[in-house]
Design a protein around this motif. Structure first.
Motif: not given
Length: 92
Positions: A37-42, A46-50
């Protein structure tokens, strides 16, 4: 007892006694080195915002149209319930 036993041992699954495979490279990473899950939250933020910003034109137009219809219908209803509206429409 049961059916006949196998006459020859064919080897463990995937090792049937044939020629060895060549040109196959296998990479293995220790479970202690993996970070699934490395970088999953980030990435999720950003994917949701896009995705949300890409849908704003479609949702915004529909919301604006719906809001316009709602406000004009409320205004028309209030007019028709007023004394002037009753007189103009000839009811009551």
């Amino acid at each position: 007892m049961g059916g006949g036993a196998a006459k020859t041992y064919m080897g463990w699954w995937g090792n049937m006694g044939g020629p060895t495979q060549r040109g196959v490279v296998t990479y293995i990473l220790s479970p202690f080195e993996q970070r699934p899950f490395a970088g999953a939250a980030r990435a999720a933020v950003f994917n949701t915002a896009r995705r949300v910003t890409s849908q704003i034109p479609y949702v915004g137009v529909a919301f604006g149209l719906g809001y316009y219809i709602y406000t004009s219908a409320k205004k028309r209803h209030a007019y028709l319930q007023s004394k002037a509206g009753h007189a103009a429409e000839g009811s009551h």
